[in-house]
Design a protein around this motif. Structure first.
Motif, PDB file in Angstrom:
ATOM      1  N   ARG A  61       0.852  -1.190   0.000  1.00 56.91           N
ATOM      2  CA  ARG A  61       0.000   0.000   0.000  1.00 56.91           C
ATOM      3  C   ARG A  61       0.893   1.248   0.000  1.00 56.91           C
ATOM      4  N   LYS A  62       1.688   1.376  -1.056  1.00 59.94           N
ATOM      5  CA  LYS A  62       2.740   2.387  -1.147  1.00 59.94           C
ATOM      6  C   LYS A  62       2.240   3.810  -0.924  1.00 59.94           C
ATOM      7  N   GLU A  63       1.228   4.231  -1.660  1.00 58.47           N
ATOM      8  CA  GLU A  63       0.763   5.622  -1.555  1.00 58.47           C
ATOM      9  C   GLU A  63       0.252   5.929  -0.149  1.00 58.47           C
ATOM     10  N   GLU A  64      -0.491   5.004   0.416  1.00 61.18           N
ATOM     11  CA  GLU A  64      -0.994   5.188   1.785  1.00 61.18           C
ATOM     12  C   GLU A  64       0.168   5.224   2.777  1.00 61.18           C
ATOM     13  N   ALA A  65       1.169   4.385   2.546  1.00 61.73           N
ATOM     14  CA  ALA A  65       2.342   4.339   3.423  1.00 61.73           C
ATOM     15  C   ALA A  65       3.098   5.664   3.393  1.00 61.73           C
ATOM     16  N   LEU A  66       3.323   6.191   2.195  1.00 60.67           N
ATOM     17  CA  LEU A  66       4.061   7.455   2.083  1.00 60.67           C
ATOM     18  C   LEU A  66       3.264   8.617   2.669  1.00 60.67           C
ATOM     19  N   ALA A  67       1.953   8.608   2.485  1.00 61.73           N
ATOM     20  CA  ALA A  67       1.110   9.639   3.099  1.00 61.73           C
ATOM     21  C   ALA A  67       1.167   9.539   4.622  1.00 61.73           C
TER      22      ALA A  67
END
Length: 134
Positions: A82-88
Motif C-alpha cells: 500500500r505504497k501511496e498510503e504508506a508514504l502519506a
C-alpha cells in the motif's frame, strides 16, 4: 539486536515480548515483520496484518509518540503493498514529529536489503533522510 544484525536473538526477544505483553504488540509485530521480510520468510505479511489490526488500540493507548506510531504504521502499509498510503502516513508522521523524536533508519535499511524489498522503500528512506537533515 536488529541494529546489530543479530537476527535470531532479535526474533527470540520480539516473540518473547509479544508473549509477555499480548495487550500491546503493535510495534513488536511490525519489528518482527521487518525481520522476517529481511530474511525472506513468508510469514512477514501475517505480522504486518496482525499489527495493523491493532492500530486503533495502539493509537488510543499512545504508548509511543504519534511520530513513532505513524512511522511504524507506514512501514507495515508499505510492506503490504500500500505504497501511496504508506508514504502519506509517513508524511503525517513527520508532521507530528516533536523535537525529542529520533528518526530511526534500521527498519528501512533491513527492508531495503531484503530479498524482495517493498516497492517505495527508496522514497521512504529519502523522506526520512530529508527530514533528518533539517
Amino acid at each position: 539486536y536488529l541494529k546489530q544484525r543479530r537476527f535470531e536473538p532479535a526474533r527470540h526477544a520480539l516473540q518473547e515480548r509479544i508473549r509477555l505483553k499480548p495487550d500491546n504488540t503493535f510495534a513488536p509485530l511490525i519489528s518482527l515483520g521487518v525481520l522476517t521480510r529481511h530474511l525472506g520468510e513468508a510469514e512477514s505479511d501475517e505480522h504486518f496484518h496482525s499489527a495493523l489490526a491493532q492500530w486503533d488500540k495502539a493509537w488510543r493507548d499512545r504508548l509511543q509518540t504519534p511520530f513513532g506510531l505513524l512511522s511504524y504504521k507506514a512501514i507495515a502499509l508499505l510492506c503490504l503493498g500500500r505504497k501511496e498510503e504508506a508514504l502519506a502516513t509517513l508524511r503525517e508522521a513527520l508532521a507530528e514529529r516533536s523535537p525529542g523524536d529520533v528518526i530511526e533508519f534500521s527498519h528501512c535499511e533491513l527492508l531495503h536489503t531484503a530479498p524482495c524489498p517493498p516497492e517505495g522503500i527508496e522514497e521512504m528512506i529519502a523522506l526520512l533522510k530529508a527530514t533528518a537533515g533539517n
